[in-house]
Design an enzyme around this catalytic site. Structure first.
Site, PDB file in Angstrom:
ATOM      1  N   GLY A  50      -5.431  57.015 -85.948  1.00 35.34           N
ATOM      2  CA  GLY A  50      -4.408  55.986 -85.849  1.00 35.34           C
ATOM      3  C   GLY A  50      -3.887  55.600 -87.225  1.00 35.34           C
ATOM      4  CB  CYS A  51      -5.130  55.833 -90.617  1.00 26.44           C
ATOM      5  SG  CYS A  51      -6.097  54.356 -90.375  1.00 26.44           S
ATOM      6  CD  GLU A  52       2.386  56.983 -91.179  1.00 25.88           C
ATOM      7  OE1 GLU A  52       2.659  57.073 -92.393  1.00 25.88           O
ATOM      8  OE2 GLU A  52       3.190  56.580 -90.328  1.00 25.88           O
TER       9      GLU A  52
END
Length: 135
Positions: A50-52
């Site tokens: 969910g983190c770039e």
């Protein structure tokens, strides 16, 4: 709820900043001070999805209080995660569930600089902490 000692120290130092440049420099310093995660902890199982950016998170329960360690490949994210760790380390499972992430970064004067994707990424990190705490 009283802030953990390190979170209060972060708040005090960010309140001394007169503008964004000082805050950005302080943010990078927090990221640099965050202890590096061992290579063996940088596994897919510890990766926060969910983190770039790439973020790894590990948790340990000591005497009913959580201690998290994290790492990121991005300097700015590392600083933001370091500030999140300052806010949550030493909390109980119940206290962890009540952490208000937007309010914390608002207190630090950093909320305007959080893009939607960074904000989502930090929420993903906090969500993962809560999942680990609930087992």
């Amino acid at each position: 709820m009283t802030l953990p000692t390190e979170a209060q120290a972060a708040l005090d130092s960010f309140e001394q900043c007169s503008g964004w440049e000082q805050r950005a420099r302080l943010l990078m310093q927090w990221g640099q001070r965050m202890p590096a995660l061992d290579e063996h902890a940088r596994t897919d199982a510890n990766r926060v999805h969910g983190c770039e950016s790439l973020v790894w998170l590990v948790a340990e329960l000591k005497d009913g209080r959580w201690q998290f360690a994290a790492s990121s490949d991005a300097r700015l994210i590392r600083g933001l995660v370091a500030l999140l760790l300052a806010r949550v380390n030493g909390l109980t499972t119940e206290e962890l569930q009540q952490v208000d992430l937007p309010a914390w970064f608002e207190q630090l004067g950093l909320s305007r600089q959080l893009s939607a994707s960074r904000s989502n990424g930090l929420n993903a990190v906090l969500q993962r902490m809560r999942e680990l705490a609930l087992g």
